[in-house]
Design an enzyme around this catalytic site. Structure first.
Site, PDB file in Angstrom:
ATOM      1  N   HIS A  66      -2.733  -7.182   8.020  1.00 45.78           N
ATOM      2  CA  HIS A  66      -2.719  -5.990   7.175  1.00 45.78           C
ATOM      3  C   HIS A  66      -4.004  -6.040   6.339  1.00 45.78           C
ATOM      4  O   HIS A  66      -4.494  -7.124   6.016  1.00 45.78           O
ATOM      5  CB  HIS A  66      -1.484  -6.069   6.267  1.00 45.78           C
ATOM      6  CG  HIS A  66      -1.238  -4.855   5.433  1.00 45.78           C
ATOM      7  ND1 HIS A  66      -1.950  -4.580   4.288  1.00 45.78           N
ATOM      8  CD2 HIS A  66      -0.339  -3.851   5.565  1.00 45.78           C
ATOM      9  CE1 HIS A  66      -1.492  -3.452   3.756  1.00 45.78           C
ATOM     10  NE2 HIS A  66      -0.523  -2.986   4.504  1.00 45.78           N
ATOM     11  N   GLN A 106       6.367  -9.149   5.974  1.00 44.92           N
ATOM     12  CA  GLN A 106       7.275  -8.712   7.042  1.00 44.92           C
ATOM     13  C   GLN A 106       8.099  -9.877   7.585  1.00 44.92           C
ATOM     14  O   GLN A 106       8.860  -9.698   8.534  1.00 44.92           O
ATOM     15  CB  GLN A 106       6.483  -8.057   8.194  1.00 44.92           C
ATOM     16  CG  GLN A 106       5.627  -6.871   7.787  1.00 44.92           C
ATOM     17  CD  GLN A 106       6.468  -5.674   7.331  1.00 44.92           C
ATOM     18  OE1 GLN A 106       7.661  -5.563   7.616  1.00 44.92           O
ATOM     19  NE2 GLN A 106       5.844  -4.769   6.589  1.00 44.92           N
ATOM     20  N   ASP A 133       0.926 -14.408   4.568  1.00 41.98           N
ATOM     21  CA  ASP A 133       1.327 -13.071   4.127  1.00 41.98           C
ATOM     22  C   ASP A 133       2.752 -12.870   4.666  1.00 41.98           C
ATOM     23  O   ASP A 133       2.955 -12.551   5.829  1.00 41.98           O
ATOM     24  CB  ASP A 133       0.353 -12.037   4.708  1.00 41.98           C
ATOM     25  CG  ASP A 133       0.831 -10.606   4.466  1.00 41.98           C
ATOM     26  OD1 ASP A 133       1.918 -10.422   3.874  1.00 41.98           O
ATOM     27  OD2 ASP A 133       0.116  -9.676   4.877  1.00 41.98           O
ATOM     28  N   CYS A 183      -2.507   0.290   8.184  1.00 45.42           N
ATOM     29  CA  CYS A 183      -3.364  -0.647   7.414  1.00 45.42           C
ATOM     30  C   CYS A 183      -3.724  -1.852   8.262  1.00 45.42           C
ATOM     31  O   CYS A 183      -3.752  -2.990   7.778  1.00 45.42           O
ATOM     32  CB  CYS A 183      -2.690  -1.098   6.118  1.00 45.42           C
ATOM     33  SG  CYS A 183      -2.382   0.229   4.983  1.00 45.42           S
ATOM     34  N   LYS A 220       9.889  -4.454  -0.230  1.00 37.17           N
ATOM     35  CA  LYS A 220      10.249  -4.596   1.196  1.00 37.17           C
ATOM     36  C   LYS A 220      11.494  -5.474   1.353  1.00 37.17           C
ATOM     37  O   LYS A 220      12.008  -5.645   2.453  1.00 37.17           O
ATOM     38  CB  LYS A 220       9.085  -5.204   1.975  1.00 37.17           C
ATOM     39  CG  LYS A 220       7.859  -4.285   2.005  1.00 37.17           C
ATOM     40  CD  LYS A 220       6.790  -4.843   2.900  1.00 37.17           C
ATOM     41  CE  LYS A 220       5.439  -4.205   2.652  1.00 37.17           C
ATOM     42  NZ  LYS A 220       5.261  -2.912   3.299  1.00 37.17           N
TER      43      LYS A 220
HETATM   44  N1  PLP Z   1       1.049  -7.386   4.352  1.00 35.69           N
HETATM   45  C1  PLP Z   1       1.862  -6.805   5.241  1.00 35.69           C
HETATM   46  C2  PLP Z   1       2.138  -7.495   6.553  1.00 35.69           C
HETATM   47  C3  PLP Z   1       2.424  -5.566   4.967  1.00 35.69           C
HETATM   48  O1  PLP Z   1       3.228  -4.985   5.869  1.00 35.69           O
HETATM   49  C4  PLP Z   1       2.112  -4.940   3.728  1.00 35.69           C
HETATM   50  C5  PLP Z   1       2.643  -3.599   3.428  1.00 35.69           C
HETATM   51  O2  PLP Z   1       2.923  -2.808   4.279  1.00 35.69           O
HETATM   52  C6  PLP Z   1       1.281  -5.605   2.823  1.00 35.69           C
HETATM   53  C7  PLP Z   1       0.764  -6.824   3.175  1.00 35.69           C
HETATM   54  C8  PLP Z   1       0.933  -5.008   1.512  1.00 35.69           C
HETATM   55  O3  PLP Z   1       2.060  -4.916   0.682  1.00 35.69           O
HETATM   56  P1  PLP Z   1       1.982  -4.137  -0.695  1.00 35.69           P
HETATM   57  O4  PLP Z   1       1.336  -2.819  -0.415  1.00 35.69           O
HETATM   58  O5  PLP Z   1       3.394  -4.019  -1.127  1.00 35.69           O
HETATM   59  O6  PLP Z   1       1.169  -4.979  -1.633  1.00 35.69           O
END
Ligand code: PLP
Length: 433
Positions: free
Chosen positions: A149, A229, A226, A390, A252
């Site tokens: 992401h 998910q 990260d 993203c 999430k």
């Molecule tokens: N990393 C992953 C794999 C994500 O799916 C997301 C959000 O969709 C993020 C990071 C970023 O999360 P946030 O926008 O809540 O900071």
């Protein structure tokens, strides 16, 4: 006539299959209807149709328990934390710090290793600006994957450009599980950070976290997971994974927006300088300089997201009550069913079929752009995501502009995918395919 009979047989098969599966789940104490009923938003209508929410990877809906906790905290014991010597502030502080303990228990670490941030993005930026600016030197290397992401790419780029550091991205095969040897092959004596997703937000591939953390440890680099998910689909034990950092977003995990968690190993956190300065993160402040509090306070400058943290604690209570592994197993079955079903539709291509896959199904259609697909099925009450998610480097690597993504949560049902499949048939009709 023959075509009609075949269609009828298929419909009966799907219905019976579905019925059997839902029954089976109920027998095993996972009563998805009971779970779904706890989510007020899921009972609403959209365009006069019952909502089919297949956008849980973007943000999970909230159970009543979490909504009640928000209402109750603001209504009865709301105050700023840590500073007040009055009852309300004591109660709010106890709830806020209590939430930290719940999160620590949930991921198996000390509460001193749990930092409240505004989200996963803020958590990764914190590592980059604090650990990165202090420790990275020109010529160092950061390994990521092409499946990140943007939140796990851009913060590293900002720091890398300032410090003369190189970013190297590991490849991924969409239909295969990730082989950690790919990371191993990229390690050099200059590797300082290995940052990767627990689960890809586009492909659903589950990464071998423990193996990659070991590779990082063996080469003297820090591991950054990260977990956005990942934590939503199964038990995470940071001690067992032996990761240096693990982060995720509260929204999430059935919690509110504006809250995220950064787990960091205590011996690493203690040597990290603050990222943001202000109230609550200091020890002594003079006009020319200051000394700082120990972690986690050192990294929580200013009034924190109090109610969001407390509500995340309640979300975790809810998840623990249902059982995170039970949720994960249920979701995996739904995803397998949905993948097979969508893949059987002529003109639909499912992107990402690794055996480990969970949580999301990304797909393209020969006849329509993902934005058109999402807009058309929205009129059927179906909410999906469309775009690059993203994850532009992943799209570029596979020559895609965008995909449509259906994603699930604890409340998702087999019939959600039957409705999606029917919606896609409508898309085909509209586009004359
Ligand atoms: N990393 C992953 C794999 C994500 O799916 C997301 C959000 O969709 C993020 C990071 C970023 O999360 P946030 O926008 O809540 O900071």
């Amino acid at each position: 006539m023959i075509l009609f009979l075949l269609k009828l047989r298929l419909a009966c098969f799907l219905y019976w299959n579905n019925y059997k599966k839902e029954e089976f789940d109920i027998m095993k104490n996972y009563n998805v209807d009971k779970i779904k009923a706890q989510f007020p938003a899921l009972n609403r209508m959209v365009w006069d149709k019952p909502l089919v929410y297949l956008d849980s990877a973007a943000s999970m809906q909230k159970p009543q328990k979490v909504l009640d906790a928000i209402q109750s905290s603001y209504s009865f014991n709301y105050s700023n934390v840590h500073r007040g010597l009055h009852k309300l502030s004591e109660e709010a502080t106890s709830d806020y710090e209590g939430a930290r303990k719940k999160i620590a228990n949930f991921i198996n670490c000390s509460d001193k290793e749990v930092i409240f941030t505004s989200g996963a993005t803020a958590a990764i930026n914190l590592i980059a600006y604090s650990w990165g600016l202090k420790n990275l030197l020109p010529g160092d290397e950061i390994i990521i994957t092409i499946a990140e992401h943007h939140a796990n790419i851009v913060p590293w780029q900002i720091i890398a450009q300032q410090k003369g550091v190189k970013i190297i991205a590991a490849n991924i095969i969409p239909d295969e599980d990730f082989n950690s040897e790919i990371i191993k092959s990229l390690v050099t004596e200059n590797t300082k950070i290995i940052a990767f997703p627990h689960v890809s937000n586009v492909l659903g591939t589950v990464f071998p976290v423990k193996e990659i953390c070991k590779i990082a440890k063996d080469c003297g680099a820090i591991s950054v997971v990260d977990g956005c998910q990942g934590i939503i689909h199964g038990k995470v034990d940071v001690e067992e994974l032996d990761c240096d950092f693990y982060c995720f977003s509260g929204h999430k995990l059935y919690g509110p927006t504006g809250i995220g968690i950064l787990y960091g190993k205590s011996d690493i956190l203690i040597d990290m300088p603050p990222f943001l300065g202000g109230g609550d993160m200091i020890d002594i402040v003079k006009i020319q300089n200051s000394t700082f509090a120990d972690p986690p306070a050192r990294f929580e400058a200013g009034t924190p997201p109090i109610i969001q943290a407390i509500a995340l604690g309640h979300a975790i209570d809810w998840v623990v009550e249902v059982g995170i592994d039970e949720i994960g197993k249920h979701e995996k079955k739904i995803i397998s069913y949905g993948t097979e079903l969508l893949d059987s539709i002529d003109g639909v291509k499912v992107f990402g079929k690794a055996p480990s896959k969970t949580g999301v199904i990304s797909f393209t259609m020969d006849c329509a752009h993902s934005h058109d697909i999402a807009t058309i099925i929205d009129r059927e009450g179906i909410a999906v995501r469309a775009g690059h998610h993203c994850a532009q480097p992943l799209m570029d690597a596979f020559d895609l502009v965008s995909t449509t993504r259906a994603s699930v949560g604890a409340y998702s049902k087999y019939e959600d995918f039957d409705k999606l499949a029917a919606g896609l048939t409508k898309v085909k009709k509209i586009f004359g395919a």
